[in-house]
Scaffold this active site. Structure first.
Site, short mmCIF file in Angstrom:
data_model
loop_
_atom_site.label_atom_id
_atom_site.label_comp_id
_atom_site.label_asym_id
_atom_site.label_seq_id
_atom_site.Cartn_x
_atom_site.Cartn_y
_atom_site.Cartn_z
N HIS A 1 -2.01 -9.52 4.98
CA HIS A 1 -1.56 -8.13 4.99
C HIS A 1 -0.33 -7.99 4.10
O HIS A 1 0.51 -8.89 4.06
CB HIS A 1 -1.15 -7.70 6.40
CG HIS A 1 -2.30 -7.53 7.35
ND1 HIS A 1 -3.62 -7.55 6.98
CD2 HIS A 1 -2.30 -7.32 8.70
CE1 HIS A 1 -4.38 -7.36 8.04
NE2 HIS A 1 -3.62 -7.22 9.11
N CYS B 1 -0.79 -8.23 14.12
CA CYS B 1 -0.62 -8.90 12.83
C CYS B 1 0.14 -8.05 11.81
O CYS B 1 0.88 -8.59 10.98
CB CYS B 1 -1.97 -9.32 12.27
SG CYS B 1 -3.21 -8.02 12.23
#
Lengths: 354, 354
Positions: free
Chosen positions: B261, B131
């Site tokens: 993120h 990710c």
């Protein structure tokens, strides 16, 4: 000379309060009189310093008469006006604002890096670096002496208190408003929850929610999309380290931490560096604590280091693909070494030389 | 061929749940049967998919009979065992775990960057990147096509949900325990307050407090002090972009954000880049939203972008001291583009080619 007279301008502010704590707990200099100075509205307030209740006096030219060293923890515009007045009255001004940092006639001093600059003060003013720059200066200064720093890529994780007490209060208020709510899962739900709790972003010192968020913004907008904070990191690092052509890119990001700035540092040197050599240098530096045992999950985090004097360094790694390059993570209390402590350390060095 | 049969392995997990949301809201592929597979203890559970209640079936070799595409959102060891079984049974496995990412016989695919690799799958397995890597791949891939990427220095601001539901729950619990308390001002007071609230760090998925803190650690310890997460960023970026000698340094830091993120990126190219050219490239890329108007305080923040499909790019600046270099900030939902969405986009591309 007789015991030097120390003045603290901005004695009742956030950094001034930390400064009084430092004055009360460090006995390195046998100060004569300690004089507390603040704006007229704080004058008359009593503050206990080294066991005595001192009365805060109002800022005026006469307030500096007889002062040897005047430490300024006030906004830029107050320093810009009053530090030269203090100097005219015979004090050496040590200024923690941004007013004089890039003035060629004002040294920018981190004692463990460039204490020799203290005597080079034609204006009678010495400047204290920005807190973000300061958080990494002890570690970079120590490495630079050995390996010669050439390039620096930095990303910051800056605490709320860099924005003063209102910013700290805002972070606490946001945390309280979000507690018990499962937010942060849909775009804007944090923002909406804060608004519903009477905390619209328009009232915040930050341009976006800070709790359960990070905000890639600190300072004001300068040319070409850079922030004042990012340019300070570049320009102040060059001046303190005495490397006018140091290559620097910084990205400054606010994080929901109360106090203590952290930095991810990618530093390239002229000579070969190893983790072992860097560890040894950090261990020998009194103002640095090395916390670097990842097998035991030991590394610096801001909440574990806040309120401490040293800067904490860990996650030291040799770059896999860049020659002569180290990556590391550093945490420094932005109100102590990042502000009050460094100013006081400059005053200590200066007192030795008076 | 007839409408392809799609299986989802790990249908009841955190990423699987996001995947079902994506399947329900995207109508790009006229799937035939959709089959939900999970561990035996989740078998029998009913989940509504495209208006029909589907019964979750237990993972078994026979579960893959007749399946064209099997998406795996399960731990590494489950994928390592079962993706090859799915492939043996005739399905193409698209795996979101770390089990096969660096396998030379398994392509690592981000459709807008290297969709051409989808057909190059001798093991019948296609891998989905980590990710953190994924959050910046659309932007770097687009810039690389134009300017040829050479070097990358990255610092991450990673959300709790990268550690799964337990990690999200822990962050919420910490926020609730700290609400209304003036902590974060003395070393260790956050840690002690959590302990007093029955939340010792020994019970946490994180190695330090995450609320009111940042933690420079994600993944497991590898050689020379690097974490698995930092090495994934390096090795996966090289493989996806097809630049085996790309120079990369990454420092991965967990922040108290629920999901999405963020990355501070310093990217150096073979050819001259400008902010204007980069803006144009980002604006033309359908999977990127450019949010870059600092004068209006507009830049991406994770809490403002969570739950969205595109990655958000802002703070684009030309490096002042590094030639051919851009600094920018990117936010990507680690559960969507960072996991489920990219896997599903690979399945869409694959369905076109079956």
């Amino acid at each position: 000379m007789s015991a030097p007279v120390l003045a603290l301008v901005g004695a009742t502010g956030a950094v001034g309060t930390v400064m009084i704590d430092i004055i009360n707990t460090r006995s390195t200099v046998p100060w004569g009189e300690i004089r507390l100075i603040a704006s007229p509205r704080s004058a008359g307030k009593k503050i206990n310093v080294r066991g005595q209740d001192l009365t805060v006096i109002a800022l005026s030219p006469e307030a500096f008469d007889g002062v040897d060293i005047a430490m300024f923890d006030v906004p830029d515009e107050v320093s810009a006006e009053w530090a030269p007045i203090a100097a005219e009255r015979g004090a050496v001004a040590i200024d923690n604002s941004g007013a004089f940092r890039m003035d060629a006639d004002v040294p920018l001093v981190v004692p463990e890096v460039n204490a020799d600059q203290i005597n080079n003060r034609p204006r009678g003013i010495i400047s204290n670096p920005n807190c973000t720059t300061l958080s990494m200066m002890a570690s970079l200064g120590a490495l630079h002496r050995e390996f010669e720093l050439k390039e620096l890529v930095v990303a910051s994780y800056q605490a709320a208190s860099g924005g003063g007490q209102a910013a700290i209060d805002r972070l606490y208020a946001e945390i309280s408003a979000l507690a018990g709510k499962e937010v942060g899962v849909v775009a804007g739900d944090v923002r909406q929850t804060l608004e519903a709790a009477g905390l619209p972003i328009s009232d915040s010192p930050f341009p976006a929610p800070l709790a359960l968020n990070v905000v890639p913004w600190a300072g004001s907008l300068k040319d070409d999309g850079w922030t004042s904070e990012e340019l300070k990191v570049r320009n102040e690092a060059r001046k303190i380290l005495g490397i006018p052509d140091l290559k620097v890119s910084a990205t400054c990001v606010r994080v929901p931490v109360v106090t203590t700035h952290s930095l991810s540092v990618h530093a390239t040197f002229a000579r070969e560096v190893t983790v072992e050599a860097a560890h040894k240098i950090f261990e020998e530096q009194p103002s640095i604590v090395l916390v670097d045992d990842p097998a035991a999950k030991r590394f610096p985090t801001p909440a574990d280091m806040v309120g401490e004097d040293p800067t904490y360094v860990g996650r030291v790694r040799q770059a896999l693909d860049f020659p002569n390059t180290l990556d590391f993570f550093v945490c420094g209390d932005n109100l102590r070494k990042g502000a009050a402590l460094n100013t006081y350390e400059v005053a200590e060095e200066l007192a030795k030389r008076l």
